[in-house]
Design a protein around this motif. Structure first.
Motif, PDB file in Angstrom:
ATOM      1  N   ILE A 179      -7.824  -0.438   2.888  1.00  0.00           N
ATOM      2  CA  ILE A 179      -8.387  -0.261   1.551  1.00  0.00           C
ATOM      3  C   ILE A 179      -9.754   0.396   1.624  1.00  0.00           C
ATOM      4  O   ILE A 179     -10.138   1.175   0.763  1.00  0.00           O
ATOM      5  N   LYS A 197     -12.606   0.430  -5.543  1.00  0.00           N
ATOM      6  CA  LYS A 197     -13.624   0.505  -4.482  1.00  0.00           C
ATOM      7  C   LYS A 197     -14.132   1.929  -4.306  1.00  0.00           C
ATOM      8  O   LYS A 197     -15.326   2.172  -4.188  1.00  0.00           O
ATOM      9  N   GLN A 215     -12.680  -8.626  -1.611  1.00  0.00           N
ATOM     10  CA  GLN A 215     -13.169  -7.328  -2.089  1.00  0.00           C
ATOM     11  C   GLN A 215     -13.785  -7.434  -3.475  1.00  0.00           C
ATOM     12  O   GLN A 215     -14.760  -6.758  -3.786  1.00  0.00           O
ATOM     13  N   LEU A 264       0.806  -1.222   0.000  1.00  0.00           N
ATOM     14  CA  LEU A 264       0.000   0.000   0.000  1.00  0.00           C
ATOM     15  C   LEU A 264       0.841   1.275   0.000  1.00  0.00           C
ATOM     16  O   LEU A 264       0.297   2.382   0.050  1.00  0.00           O
ATOM     17  N   LEU A 284      -7.084  -2.043  -6.369  1.00  0.00           N
ATOM     18  CA  LEU A 284      -8.361  -2.411  -5.779  1.00  0.00           C
ATOM     19  C   LEU A 284      -8.961  -1.242  -4.986  1.00  0.00           C
ATOM     20  O   LEU A 284     -10.161  -0.981  -5.046  1.00  0.00           O
ATOM     21  N   GLN A 285      -8.092  -0.555  -4.266  1.00  0.00           N
ATOM     22  CA  GLN A 285      -8.543   0.586  -3.484  1.00  0.00           C
ATOM     23  C   GLN A 285      -9.191   1.649  -4.381  1.00  0.00           C
ATOM     24  O   GLN A 285     -10.255   2.173  -4.060  1.00  0.00           O
ATOM     25  N   LEU A 309      -3.347  -4.293  -4.654  1.00  0.00           N
ATOM     26  CA  LEU A 309      -4.197  -3.755  -3.588  1.00  0.00           C
ATOM     27  C   LEU A 309      -4.505  -2.276  -3.784  1.00  0.00           C
ATOM     28  O   LEU A 309      -5.602  -1.817  -3.496  1.00  0.00           O
ATOM     29  N   LEU A 310      -3.513  -1.549  -4.282  1.00  0.00           N
ATOM     30  CA  LEU A 310      -3.764  -0.128  -4.526  1.00  0.00           C
ATOM     31  C   LEU A 310      -4.752   0.050  -5.672  1.00  0.00           C
ATOM     32  O   LEU A 310      -5.594   0.948  -5.658  1.00  0.00           O
ATOM     33  N   LYS A 330       0.566  -2.719  -8.431  1.00  0.00           N
ATOM     34  CA  LYS A 330       0.245  -3.017  -7.036  1.00  0.00           C
ATOM     35  C   LYS A 330      -1.237  -3.378  -6.947  1.00  0.00           C
ATOM     36  O   LYS A 330      -2.100  -2.469  -6.965  1.00  0.00           O
TER      37      LYS A 330
END
Lengths: 115, 856
Positions: A113, B684, B723, A87, B680-681, B677-678, B675
């Motif tokens: 997140i 979202k 997610q 992150l 995904l962020q 997860l980023l 990345k």
């Protein structure tokens, strides 16, 4: 004749503007002036101080307890590094978040997140 | 003084004088005194004197010497708090805040209770918003100097900023008890109001009320007091008291919207017709007030709306209110309103021509209108038709208006705007140039004209236009940068990026970013000033504003251009300058090459001349800010473009999270850094704002297809799985299915069709013809909306840039262009002759023009 007057007039106007600018600049300059702090006198300083200090001590105690509680959570160094890497956040934030999730790395990631 | 290098009494007295000189800004005198000490060989290396000399030199903008002296001072007396303190002050003046804090901390190691150092440290902490640290420092100052006002107020503020309202109030209470003033004191009045604000923010309204009653005599800002009291009554549901106060407030100022909204709440009005009736009541009471006439339009519909807007428009037209259309525009969100307004306008137009009245004979409004009413009605009408997309009618009407009153500049502005909306910037610029020529002393039109020129990519002309108003002897570009003229710089950046001049575009974006840095920097002096003047309510307002200042649209626009440019430079990095030139030259003919060479020579000469001038300038004025200059050539060859893009992105994520574009841009960056997860962020966050956004679909499909191809394990895999299923509402789908479902759901929208086509081709390159079919809006009867000029231009760009692969069927592109041209006949880009680039007269002409305009 009027031709001659015009530039003179302009000049005086310019001077006026310059003067205005200068006083503006002077006002701005004053913002950064040095000022001696004035001392208070009279009043019951002792009682006031006591009241504040008591409140402050309570608050410090509370914070120490909270920090202790957080510090008691065991966290995995690899998990912290994973969070930091994935992150792109600083270590301190990663650690705090992991502690708040009681060391559960998946939960910590989800929390980060989701906000 | 320093125990390590004590000075004898006489020198010590001189040193104290130096300190005094610094405080009173008598820098030159201070230097003379420092020389007195240092010229004595015994004290030539006296650390603290050297440091002070450095500090004075810094104030006189002799930076290099300053650093040299301070460092020498530190070396010879490293245990002195003065030396470290001065070193910190120097760093701070160079905006190296972290280093400055470190230096202050070192100084405090030498003398932990030094008041001035603690004060300076606290200033940096509040500037950097290290609120916990600020509180600790403030507390230390408080314990050391409980007899000073600033100690109490500063500590109270630090608690308020950390949302500890109780402690903040307690501190102010105790302080007021000690101070105990009963006569007129404005600072105390401000302090009391600040205290009330804190309690109000904590939600304890009963207490606010009690304290207000108790202190009413000591507070002199009566308006603030009344406003707060009315608000408190509302929160406590004491509606009759609130109503009385709002009545008073409206009488004071009948043009303040907030008072009317307050009044509605006080009277517990829920239904729109009641609110309209209330506003009508006030309109009768204050017949000259504008707000009680305008507000009802927002909350009425049907026949009520018709009669209200009819009255509103007639008044404005008779009076001649130019921004009438802008005022009405928000009402266009409701299609019913649009219809009513149009009917009324048509009626006015007809009757004004026949009988110079708004209504046909016999009606109430059969009053004879002045001649000007015709032109103002035409002006309103043409803007109306442009807004609903009827460019033809709009242009017709504006021509009629110009014929009627050829001297009204607004009409030319409107006409230019219609051309702009139709995608014809050349036409738009011509109109505005005409308008501008009608009144060259009008800076608004001058600026508008420059802005349109930039949109038409006419950079030199735009600069020449602006130069008519900027300071002489400085280039307009430079002057506008100095004036922080951000609209100009953002438009420049846009124009440059359209011309593929990436470095120049980035330079403009960075300049805008630097303005924001400067705005934030400018707070610094107010940390001491506001505290001293006790203007704490404004000060808190300032701090809160500065916290979100990069949320301003100006920043968003510049950041968007910067991010897109960096993405492009990441995907297609530029070669180094030389190779690029060789490549360019190899494609040119001999005569072209010759031209290029002479051009280059000229450019070089100009650079040399500029450098010389700059040097002269530097010598001339010493205090010119030494800032590292932005070099376009370096900017367009960044080492890590994605990192640079993220730098611009961060403030958007923090301060513009409600704008879906923020997250879509972020996805574009993170899909390149890989990345998951980023990415995904971003998905979202965007999904939460608008789940069916076409571009989000493209991103989501990309993510699904990528995750499907890539085996993610461990915590990352678990998070993605969890997610993703919530993003796809629990169903497991392949990217292909996702795309076909999406297309089915939004079959009537062209925007969604384009997104689906993009994904279709991206997933399977053999589906090219199917994708191209989706883009053909003319052949698809199901598409009902979303065919805008902007979107068609985008699609054209995509097709031409090869986003859908090489198109074997050359006719396709031609046919697409033709169908766009049919739909948008005025737009330049769809014309058959290919992309019309704006005619760019040589820059020499532009400079010549400027010369003339300056001579005049």
């Amino acid at each position: 004749m009027p031709q001659k007057e015009a530039p003179a007039d302009e000049e005086s106007q310019q001077k006026k503007i310059a003067k205005h600018d200068a006083s503006n600049a002077a006002d701005l300059e004053k913002v950064t002036d040095f000022h001696e702090e004035q001392e208070l006198s009279g009043g019951d300083l002792e009682t006031a101080l006591k009241a504040i200090t008591e409140k402050r001590n309570k608050e410090v105690q509370k914070r120490v307890e909270h920090l202790k509680k957080l510090a008691a959570v065991k966290i995995n160094k690899e998990d912290v590094e994973l969070i930091m890497r994935e992150l792109e956040i600083p270590r301190l934030k990663a650690e705090t978040c992991l502690r708040q999730a009681y060391g559960d790395v998946v939960q910590a990631l989800l929390d980060l997140i989701d906000n | 003084m320093s125990p390590n290098q004590p000075l004898p009494q006489k020198e010590n007295a001189v040193f104290k004088k130096i300190l005094r000189c610094y405080e009173n800004k008598q820098y030159k005198n201070g230097l003379k005194l420092a020389k007195q000490i240092l010229s004595n060989p015994k004290y030539a290396e006296h650390g603290e004197t050297l440091a002070m000399k450095g500090l004075l030199l810094n104030c006189l903008r002799r930076k290099d010497e300053a650093y040299e002296h301070v460092k020498r001072g530190l070396k010879s007396d490293v245990k002195s708090h003065v030396c470290w303190h001065v070193f910190g002050l120097l760093q701070r003046s160079d905006r190296k805040y972290d280093e400055a804090i470190r230096a202050y901390r070192n100084a405090l190691k030498c003398d932990s209770d030094h008041i001035q150092i603690l004060r300076d440290l606290s200033l940096l902490q509040i500037q950097m918003r290290d609120l916990e640290g600020y509180k600790e420092t403030r507390h230390k100052l408080f314990t050391l100097r409980p007899t000073q006002k600033a100690s109490w107020i500063g500590l109270a503020m630090s608690y308020h900023l950390l949302d500890d309202h109780e402690m903040a109030v307690k501190l102010i209470d105790e302080f007021l008890k000690i101070q105990n003033k009963t006569s007129y004191d404005y600072e105390q009045s401000e302090l009391l109001l600040y205290e009330l604000q804190i309690i109000f923010e904590s939600g304890n309204y009963v207490e606010v009320l009690q304290r207000m009653d108790h202190n009413a005599g000591l507070i002199y800002d009566k308006l603030s007091l009344m406003e707060m009291r009315a608000e408190v009554y509302l929160r406590l549901e004491k509606f009759d008291l609130a109503e009385k106060l709002y009545n008073e407030l409206i009488t004071r100022n009948p043009e303040n919207k907030a008072f009317y909204y307050g009044m509605m709440k006080a009277r517990c009005l829920d239904k729109d017709e009641d609110k309209v009736a209330m506003l009508e009541e006030f309109s009768k009471k204050f017949p000259r007030a504008q707000i009680p006439r305008r507000l009802p339009l927002n909350m009425s519909s049907g026949e009520t709306f018709r009669s209200l807007v009819d009255d509103y428009m007639r008044r404005a037209i008779t009076k001649g209110v130019p921004p009438l259309f802008v005022d009405l525009k928000p009402l266009y969100a409701d299609p019913q309103n649009v219809k009513i307004i149009e009917e009324l306008i048509e009626m006015y137009l007809q009757n004004l021509v026949i009988s110079s009245t708004f209504e046909s004979a016999g009606g109430d409004g059969a009053e004879l209108q002045p001649v000007t009413s015709v032109v103002w009605t035409l002006y309103l009408a043409c803007q109306h038709f442009d807004h609903i997309g009827d460019t033809k009618r709009a242009l017709e009407l504006v021509e009629r208006a110009i014929e009627h009153t050829p001297t009204l500049i607004e009409l030319y502005l409107a006409k230019a705007k219609f051309y702009k909306h139709a995608g014809n910037m050349i036409g738009a610029v011509q109109c505005l140039d005409e308008a501008q020529a009608l009144d060259t002393a009008d800076r608004y039109i001058n600026s508008k004209c420059a802005k349109y020129m930039l949109k038409a990519k006419l950079l030199d002309e735009a600069e020449a236009m602006c130069a008519k108003f900027t300071r002489e002897n400085v280039s307009a570009m430079e002057n506008l940068n100095e004036m922080q003229c951000m609209w100009f710089q953002t438009e420049c950046a846009n124009a440059y990026s359209k011309l593929n001049r990436y470095g120049d575009a980035l330079k403009k974006c960075h300049e805008v970013d630097r303005h924001f840095v400067e705005i934030i920097e400018d707070q610094f002096d107010f940390h001491t000033y506001c505290m001293r003047k006790t203007t704490l309510r404004s000060y808190i307002g300032l701090l809160r504003l500065e916290d979100v200042v990069r949320g301003h649209p100006f920043y968003f626009k510049a950041a968007r251009i910067a991010i897109k440019t960096y993405l492009r430079l990441h995907d297609h990095p530029l070669n180094d300058k030389k190779a690029e030139q060789d490549q360019l030259e190899s494609t040119l003919s001999k005569s072209e090459l010759k031209k290029l060479r002479s051009k280059q020579k000229k450019a070089q000469e100009k650079v040399r001349q500029d450098e010389k001038e700059n040097k002269d300038k530097k010598v001339a004025n010493d205090d010119e800010k030494l800032e590292d200059t932005l070099n376009p050539e370096k900017l367009e060859r960044p080492e890590n473009p994605l990192e640079e893009a993220i730098r611009f992105l961060k403030p958007l994520q923090e301060l513009s999270p409600k704008n879906i574009e923020t997250h879509l841009l972020a996805y574009e960056i993170y899909m390149r850094t890989g990345k998951p997860l980023l990415m995904l962020q971003c998905l979202k966050r965007a999904h939460r704002l608008q789940p069916d956004h076409p571009q989000l679909h493209v991103c989501l499909a990309h993510f699904v297809s990528k995750v499907a191809n890539q085996d993610l394990t461990g915590p990352v895999g678990a998070v993605v799985e969890k997610q993703l299923s919530s993003l796809l509402s629990g169903k497991q789908k392949s990217a292909k299915d996702l795309n076909s479902d999406f297309l089915q759901q939004h079959r009537d929208s062209y925007a969604h069709a384009v997104a689906a086509a993009t994904v279709l081709y991206e997933l399977d390159k053999t589906k090219q013809s199917e994708a191209l079919k989706l883009l053909n809006f003319e052949a698809d009867p199901l598409i009902k909306h979303g065919v805008t000029r902007e979107r068609c231009e985008e699609v054209m760009e995509l097709l031409e840039s090869g986003a859908f692969g090489a198109i074997g069927d050359a006719e396709y592109l031609k046919a697409f262009k033709n169908s766009c041209a049919r739909r948008f006949p005025l737009a330049e880009v769809f014309q058959a002759t290919g992309v019309i680039s704006a005619p760019r007269p040589a820059s020499a002409d532009a400079t010549a023009d400027r010369q003339i305009s300056q001579d005049v």
